[in-house]
Design a protein around this motif. Structure first.
Motif, PDB file in Angstrom:
ATOM      1  N   LEU A 292     -38.322 -13.228 -82.207  1.00 13.01           N
ATOM      2  CA  LEU A 292     -37.102 -12.251 -82.689  1.00 13.01           C
ATOM      3  C   LEU A 292     -35.817 -12.950 -82.676  1.00 13.01           C
ATOM      4  O   LEU A 292     -35.356 -13.022 -83.649  1.00 13.01           O
ATOM      5  CB  LEU A 292     -37.351 -11.030 -82.087  1.00 13.01           C
ATOM      6  N   ILE A 293     -35.623 -13.525 -81.429  1.00 13.25           N
ATOM      7  CA  ILE A 293     -34.396 -14.085 -81.111  1.00 13.25           C
ATOM      8  C   ILE A 293     -34.266 -15.216 -82.338  1.00 13.25           C
ATOM      9  O   ILE A 293     -33.152 -15.411 -82.675  1.00 13.25           O
ATOM     10  CB  ILE A 293     -34.421 -14.391 -79.731  1.00 13.25           C
TER      11      ILE A 293
ATOM     12  N   SER B 276     -22.569 -18.377 -85.893  1.00 10.64           N
ATOM     13  CA  SER B 276     -23.334 -18.759 -84.773  1.00 10.64           C
ATOM     14  C   SER B 276     -23.134 -18.197 -83.472  1.00 10.64           C
ATOM     15  O   SER B 276     -21.760 -17.621 -83.182  1.00 10.64           O
ATOM     16  CB  SER B 276     -22.934 -20.436 -84.365  1.00 10.64           C
ATOM     17  N   ALA B 277     -23.825 -17.829 -82.709  1.00 13.01           N
ATOM     18  CA  ALA B 277     -23.679 -16.996 -81.329  1.00 13.01           C
ATOM     19  C   ALA B 277     -24.603 -17.984 -80.456  1.00 13.01           C
ATOM     20  O   ALA B 277     -25.509 -18.645 -80.657  1.00 13.01           O
ATOM     21  CB  ALA B 277     -24.444 -15.667 -81.596  1.00 13.01           C
ATOM     22  N   SER B 278     -24.089 -17.857 -79.104  1.00 14.57           N
ATOM     23  CA  SER B 278     -24.756 -18.292 -78.083  1.00 14.57           C
ATOM     24  C   SER B 278     -26.044 -17.744 -77.753  1.00 14.57           C
ATOM     25  O   SER B 278     -26.157 -16.834 -78.185  1.00 14.57           O
ATOM     26  CB  SER B 278     -23.681 -18.672 -76.835  1.00 14.57           C
ATOM     27  N   ASP B 279     -26.782 -18.768 -77.295  1.00 14.96           N
ATOM     28  CA  ASP B 279     -28.298 -17.894 -76.995  1.00 14.96           C
ATOM     29  C   ASP B 279     -28.246 -17.265 -75.911  1.00 14.96           C
ATOM     30  O   ASP B 279     -28.960 -16.190 -75.840  1.00 14.96           O
ATOM     31  CB  ASP B 279     -29.239 -19.363 -76.378  1.00 14.96           C
TER      32      ASP B 279
ATOM     33  N   VAL C  18     -30.328  -9.072 -78.369  1.00  9.92           N
ATOM     34  CA  VAL C  18     -31.398  -8.527 -79.055  1.00  9.92           C
ATOM     35  C   VAL C  18     -32.340  -7.597 -78.408  1.00  9.92           C
ATOM     36  O   VAL C  18     -32.728  -6.575 -79.225  1.00  9.92           O
ATOM     37  CB  VAL C  18     -31.998  -9.617 -79.529  1.00  9.92           C
ATOM     38  N   PRO C  19     -32.432  -7.777 -77.131  1.00 10.86           N
ATOM     39  CA  PRO C  19     -33.345  -6.655 -76.619  1.00 10.86           C
ATOM     40  C   PRO C  19     -32.604  -5.223 -76.503  1.00 10.86           C
ATOM     41  O   PRO C  19     -33.502  -4.171 -76.768  1.00 10.86           O
ATOM     42  CB  PRO C  19     -33.834  -7.170 -75.163  1.00 10.86           C
ATOM     43  N   LEU C  20     -31.260  -5.124 -76.376  1.00  4.87           N
ATOM     44  CA  LEU C  20     -30.542  -3.883 -76.211  1.00  4.87           C
ATOM     45  C   LEU C  20     -30.672  -3.459 -77.737  1.00  4.87           C
ATOM     46  O   LEU C  20     -30.665  -2.141 -77.928  1.00  4.87           O
ATOM     47  CB  LEU C  20     -29.139  -4.158 -75.855  1.00  4.87           C
ATOM     48  N   LEU C  21     -30.807  -4.135 -78.773  1.00  4.60           N
ATOM     49  CA  LEU C  21     -30.570  -3.760 -80.178  1.00  4.60           C
ATOM     50  C   LEU C  21     -32.035  -2.999 -80.411  1.00  4.60           C
ATOM     51  O   LEU C  21     -32.272  -2.470 -81.331  1.00  4.60           O
ATOM     52  CB  LEU C  21     -29.956  -4.849 -81.226  1.00  4.60           C
TER      53      LEU C  21
ATOM     54  N   ILE D 106     -30.614  -5.986 -86.749  1.00  8.95           N
ATOM     55  CA  ILE D 106     -30.351  -6.519 -85.478  1.00  8.95           C
ATOM     56  C   ILE D 106     -29.611  -7.827 -85.619  1.00  8.95           C
ATOM     57  O   ILE D 106     -28.632  -8.047 -84.955  1.00  8.95           O
ATOM     58  CB  ILE D 106     -31.603  -6.830 -84.928  1.00  8.95           C
ATOM     59  N   ALA D 107     -29.853  -8.739 -86.658  1.00  8.78           N
ATOM     60  CA  ALA D 107     -28.681  -9.991 -86.871  1.00  8.78           C
ATOM     61  C   ALA D 107     -27.233  -9.488 -87.174  1.00  8.78           C
ATOM     62  O   ALA D 107     -26.447  -9.889 -86.719  1.00  8.78           O
ATOM     63  CB  ALA D 107     -29.481 -10.591 -88.113  1.00  8.78           C
ATOM     64  N   LYS D 108     -27.352  -8.637 -88.339  1.00 10.91           N
ATOM     65  CA  LYS D 108     -26.003  -7.835 -88.793  1.00 10.91           C
ATOM     66  C   LYS D 108     -25.105  -7.317 -87.513  1.00 10.91           C
ATOM     67  O   LYS D 108     -24.039  -7.307 -87.595  1.00 10.91           O
ATOM     68  CB  LYS D 108     -26.065  -7.119 -89.908  1.00 10.91           C
ATOM     69  N   ALA D 109     -26.210  -6.586 -86.607  1.00 11.51           N
ATOM     70  CA  ALA D 109     -25.291  -5.713 -85.636  1.00 11.51           C
ATOM     71  C   ALA D 109     -24.836  -6.822 -84.652  1.00 11.51           C
ATOM     72  O   ALA D 109     -23.766  -6.511 -84.183  1.00 11.51           O
ATOM     73  CB  ALA D 109     -26.541  -4.872 -84.997  1.00 11.51           C
ATOM     74  N   CYS D 110     -25.594  -7.885 -84.322  1.00  7.21           N
ATOM     75  CA  CYS D 110     -24.942  -8.951 -83.539  1.00  7.21           C
ATOM     76  C   CYS D 110     -23.871  -9.493 -84.069  1.00  7.21           C
ATOM     77  O   CYS D 110     -22.781  -9.813 -83.295  1.00  7.21           O
ATOM     78  CB  CYS D 110     -26.171  -9.937 -83.298  1.00  7.21           C
TER      79      CYS D 110
END
Length: 103
Positions: free
Chosen positions: A3-4, A14-17, A24-27, A55-59
């Motif tokens: 999922l990540i 871009s977002a850091s790993d 991602v687990p929180l979302l 989840i991607a858009k929330a990040c």
């Protein structure tokens, strides 16, 4: 693909790993609670495309300054709106399950 990895591929920024490993687990927990749905099929958690996009858009939303609700210039101060916009939350509508409350 995990999922990540899928979220990282969907994101336009871009977002850091490290950030994604935390968010991602929180979302995922947020989505399960918000939709009253575990997304379990045959013993595995399977998210539909709309949930992955949420989840991607929330990040992405949490990485931008679009969540800033107010600023102050003298002795710099920022206030953040931590709620997701309705346009983003609507992505989850097809996956919500009805809750019945006993009175």
């Amino acid at each position: 693909m995990t999922l990540i990895e899928e979220v990282k591929a969907i994101m336009q920024r871009s977002a850091s790993d490290e950030y994604l490993n935390v968010m991602v687990p929180l979302l995922e927990d947020y989505v399960k609670a918000e939709c009253n749905n575990t997304f379990r099929k045959n013993g595995k958690t399977v998210y539909p495309g709309g949930v992955k996009i949420f989840i991607a858009k929330a990040c992405e939303h949490n990485l931008t300054v679009s969540g800033v609700s107010s600023k102050r210039l003298g002795t710099v101060s920022y206030s953040y709106d931590l709620d997701f916009p309705d346009s983003l939350r609507r992505l989850l509508n097809p996956y919500r399950r009805v809750r019945f409350h006993a009175f």
